[in-house]
Design a protein around this motif. Sequence first.
Motif, PDB file in Angstrom:
ATOM      1  N   SER A 107       0.799  -1.223   0.000  1.00 18.87           N
ATOM      2  CA  SER A 107       0.000   0.000   0.000  1.00 18.87           C
ATOM      3  C   SER A 107       0.830   1.270   0.000  1.00 18.87           C
ATOM      4  N   GLY A 108       2.126   1.178   0.263  1.00 14.33           N
ATOM      5  CA  GLY A 108       2.930   2.385   0.377  1.00 14.33           C
ATOM      6  C   GLY A 108       3.636   2.805  -0.886  1.00 14.33           C
ATOM      7  N   GLU A 109       3.282   2.212  -2.024  1.00 13.12           N
ATOM      8  CA  GLU A 109       4.001   2.539  -3.255  1.00 13.12           C
ATOM      9  C   GLU A 109       3.824   4.003  -3.631  1.00 13.12           C
ATOM     10  N   ARG A 110       2.590   4.497  -3.582  1.00  9.20           N
ATOM     11  CA  ARG A 110       2.345   5.887  -3.957  1.00  9.20           C
ATOM     12  C   ARG A 110       2.957   6.843  -2.942  1.00  9.20           C
ATOM     13  N   ALA A 111       2.841   6.493  -1.663  1.00  5.72           N
ATOM     14  CA  ALA A 111       3.420   7.362  -0.634  1.00  5.72           C
ATOM     15  C   ALA A 111       4.935   7.417  -0.759  1.00  5.72           C
ATOM     16  N   ALA A 112       5.563   6.265  -1.039  1.00  2.00           N
ATOM     17  CA  ALA A 112       7.016   6.249  -1.196  1.00  2.00           C
ATOM     18  C   ALA A 112       7.445   7.089  -2.394  1.00  2.00           C
ATOM     19  N   GLY A 113       6.697   7.003  -3.479  1.00  2.00           N
ATOM     20  CA  GLY A 113       7.020   7.827  -4.639  1.00  2.00           C
ATOM     21  C   GLY A 113       6.873   9.307  -4.354  1.00  2.00           C
ATOM     22  N   TYR A 114       5.848   9.658  -3.583  1.00  2.00           N
ATOM     23  CA  TYR A 114       5.654  11.068  -3.238  1.00  2.00           C
ATOM     24  C   TYR A 114       6.787  11.578  -2.352  1.00  2.00           C
ATOM     25  N   LEU A 115       7.201  10.768  -1.378  1.00  2.00           N
ATOM     26  CA  LEU A 115       8.301  11.179  -0.506  1.00  2.00           C
ATOM     27  C   LEU A 115       9.602  11.321  -1.290  1.00  2.00           C
ATOM     28  N   ARG A 116       9.837  10.440  -2.250  1.00  2.00           N
ATOM     29  CA  ARG A 116      11.042  10.567  -3.076  1.00  2.00           C
ATOM     30  C   ARG A 116      11.018  11.855  -3.883  1.00  2.00           C
ATOM     31  N   SER A 117       9.835  12.258  -4.332  1.00  2.00           N
ATOM     32  CA  SER A 117       9.748  13.497  -5.104  1.00  2.00           C
ATOM     33  C   SER A 117      10.024  14.728  -4.245  1.00  2.00           C
ATOM     34  N   LEU A 118       9.770  14.628  -2.934  1.00  2.00           N
ATOM     35  CA  LEU A 118      10.012  15.759  -2.040  1.00  2.00           C
ATOM     36  C   LEU A 118      11.453  15.838  -1.555  1.00  2.00           C
ATOM     37  N   LYS A 119      12.219  14.775  -1.749  1.00  2.00           N
ATOM     38  CA  LYS A 119      13.552  14.713  -1.154  1.00  2.00           C
ATOM     39  C   LYS A 119      14.450  15.874  -1.559  1.00  2.00           C
ATOM     40  N   PRO A 120      14.517  16.278  -2.849  1.00  2.00           N
ATOM     41  CA  PRO A 120      15.427  17.393  -3.177  1.00  2.00           C
ATOM     42  C   PRO A 120      15.084  18.688  -2.446  1.00  2.00           C
ATOM     43  N   ALA A 121      13.799  18.956  -2.254  1.00  2.00           N
ATOM     44  CA  ALA A 121      13.401  20.206  -1.603  1.00  2.00           C
ATOM     45  C   ALA A 121      13.489  20.124  -0.087  1.00  2.00           C
ATOM     46  N   TRP A 122      13.512  18.922   0.472  1.00  2.00           N
ATOM     47  CA  TRP A 122      13.492  18.790   1.925  1.00  2.00           C
ATOM     48  C   TRP A 122      14.713  19.424   2.567  1.00  2.00           C
ATOM     49  N   TRP A 123      15.870  19.287   1.936  1.00  2.00           N
ATOM     50  CA  TRP A 123      17.085  19.836   2.538  1.00  2.00           C
ATOM     51  C   TRP A 123      17.040  21.361   2.556  1.00  2.00           C
ATOM     52  N   VAL A 124      16.454  21.956   1.546  1.00  2.00           N
ATOM     53  CA  VAL A 124      16.295  23.411   1.545  1.00  2.00           C
ATOM     54  C   VAL A 124      15.296  23.831   2.628  1.00  2.00           C
ATOM     55  N   ILE A 125      14.219  23.053   2.776  1.00  2.00           N
ATOM     56  CA  ILE A 125      13.243  23.354   3.829  1.00  2.00           C
ATOM     57  C   ILE A 125      13.905  23.286   5.198  1.00  2.00           C
ATOM     58  N   CYS A 126      14.738  22.271   5.409  1.00  2.00           N
ATOM     59  CA  CYS A 126      15.445  22.148   6.691  1.00  2.00           C
ATOM     60  C   CYS A 126      16.300  23.378   6.961  1.00  2.00           C
ATOM     61  N   ALA A 127      17.032  23.823   5.950  1.00  2.00           N
ATOM     62  CA  ALA A 127      17.902  24.986   6.132  1.00  2.00           C
ATOM     63  C   ALA A 127      17.090  26.233   6.468  1.00  2.00           C
ATOM     64  N   VAL A 128      15.993  26.443   5.766  1.00  2.00           N
ATOM     65  CA  VAL A 128      15.165  27.628   6.018  1.00  2.00           C
ATOM     66  C   VAL A 128      14.565  27.582   7.421  1.00  2.00           C
ATOM     67  N   VAL A 129      14.060  26.417   7.821  1.00  2.00           N
ATOM     68  CA  VAL A 129      13.454  26.293   9.150  1.00  2.00           C
ATOM     69  C   VAL A 129      14.492  26.538  10.243  1.00  2.00           C
ATOM     70  N   LEU A 130      15.700  26.015  10.073  1.00  2.00           N
ATOM     71  CA  LEU A 130      16.740  26.211  11.082  1.00  2.00           C
ATOM     72  C   LEU A 130      17.073  27.691  11.259  1.00  2.00           C
ATOM     73  N   VAL A 131      17.230  28.402  10.159  1.00  2.00           N
ATOM     74  CA  VAL A 131      17.576  29.824  10.251  1.00  2.00           C
ATOM     75  C   VAL A 131      16.421  30.627  10.847  1.00  2.00           C
ATOM     76  N   LEU A 132      15.199  30.381  10.386  1.00  2.00           N
ATOM     77  CA  LEU A 132      14.049  31.105  10.926  1.00  2.00           C
ATOM     78  C   LEU A 132      13.839  30.798  12.405  1.00  2.00           C
ATOM     79  N   PHE A 133      14.072  29.558  12.783  1.00  2.00           N
ATOM     80  CA  PHE A 133      13.933  29.172  14.184  1.00  2.00           C
ATOM     81  C   PHE A 133      14.925  29.946  15.050  1.00  2.00           C
ATOM     82  N   GLY A 134      16.161  30.045  14.580  1.00  2.00           N
ATOM     83  CA  GLY A 134      17.155  30.808  15.329  1.00  2.00           C
ATOM     84  C   GLY A 134      16.816  32.280  15.421  1.00  2.00           C
ATOM     85  N   LEU A 135      16.323  32.865  14.338  1.00  2.00           N
ATOM     86  CA  LEU A 135      15.947  34.278  14.358  1.00  2.00           C
ATOM     87  C   LEU A 135      14.777  34.530  15.305  1.00  2.00           C
ATOM     88  N   LEU A 136      13.803  33.624  15.304  1.00  2.00           N
ATOM     89  CA  LEU A 136      12.655  33.787  16.194  1.00  2.00           C
ATOM     90  C   LEU A 136      13.080  33.733  17.655  1.00  2.00           C
TER      91      LEU A 136
END
Length: 415
Positions: free
Chosen positions: A174-203
């Motif tokens: 049952s996880g085939e579609r979910a796994a494919g969706y998560l793989r598609s998000l992988k390139p952007a996830w690292w950028v999201i992590c960086a943005v969240v870390l910086v914003l968290f520190g500023l807050l």
Amino acid sequence: MSTEKPTAMRVYLARVRTALGDLPEAEIEEVLEDVRPHLAEIEAELGASAQVEALVERLGTPESYAAELRVAGGYPPAPKDAEVATQVPEKAPAGLLAPRIALWGMALVAVGLALMAFSAAVHIDPDALFGLLLLAPVFVASLWALLRRGIQPVLELPEVIGLRNALRKWREGSGERAAGYLRSLKPAWWVICAVVLVLFGLLLMVRHTTAAALLPFLVVAAAAVVWAGPRALEDRRLMWLVVPVSAFVVGGIVGGFGAAVSRISPNNGAYYSDATSYAASRTDNYGNQQLRFGDEELRNVYAFDASGKPLENVYLYDDQGRPLAITRYGCEQDTGTTMRRDADNRFPRPKIVEGVQDSRGNVNGYNSTRAYCREESGVPFVAAIPKPPTSTPPQSGPETSSTPAPPTQPAPPTR
């Protein structure tokens, strides 16, 4: 006939090709062309005398590496015979203690970081991150075990093999579609992590000036995760960086969402929860109840008499005799930061003033680098005490009696 000895990269690629043998030849060549530059780069780092074992230490066995390439490319899993080959190590591991220290140490650090980030985001308070000092030795021990034994013994642990098999079955089901969706998000996830870390520190820095020292570490972590994230699939040792950072980001996102919901909720006022002390809708980082006015936390209360004179050493209780005890804060002169002292119901309290100063003692200047803190007594405002209304005196006039006058005697008759 050439007598040139095959390099470690060629031997490794040959075994990867064998593990991918059930795929069409064109797709095998495409996969190998994608990974060949990275393998050549690793071989160059290891030197001309590099052995296959060194590549295995960096990437895992060729069979397990091929299985990961299948997942990344969306190819079907290997046949059963190839699957068995990926699960059986070439030689028995010397011991499981060091690999398990590496694996479970990293897992413990990831869980701890997620919980700390959640708490810091909910309360918007950097004090919740002091637990990093406790996790640091665990992370160092985990990293030492990883570098000492390499990644392959970790990949051959029974729990890791079981997890990989469970994930494979989930993807096939049952996880085939979910796994494919998560793989598609992988390139952007690292950028999201960086943005969240910086914003968290500023807050945190905006709410607490002492958090300024934390911001550079979060910026470094943001840059590291952007660099290491895309390379973690090729060098599994980088998972010891990207997994804890990702856990920290997830905890911060969930905690920030919870804080936002709490602030906009109409039912976040104070309430009484037990019969011994005053309770608010939330507690602070030290487990003490918060005194709140609306949705704002109160740290001080000022009392005045009828003439406007401030009262000192006032002890507050509620209508049931329960003390309104909250955390008392003070200044730590050595570090120039705010620290907890105790919890009581005595008011008013000194006002805590924080800032930064330079070597000459100038406060909040351009060259200020050192934190400072001071306690100010007295009332920081002028209270306008309402005057009681003056009573109007009654108007003067003839007094009237409600008692009826006695009857008069009739006059005697005249002759």
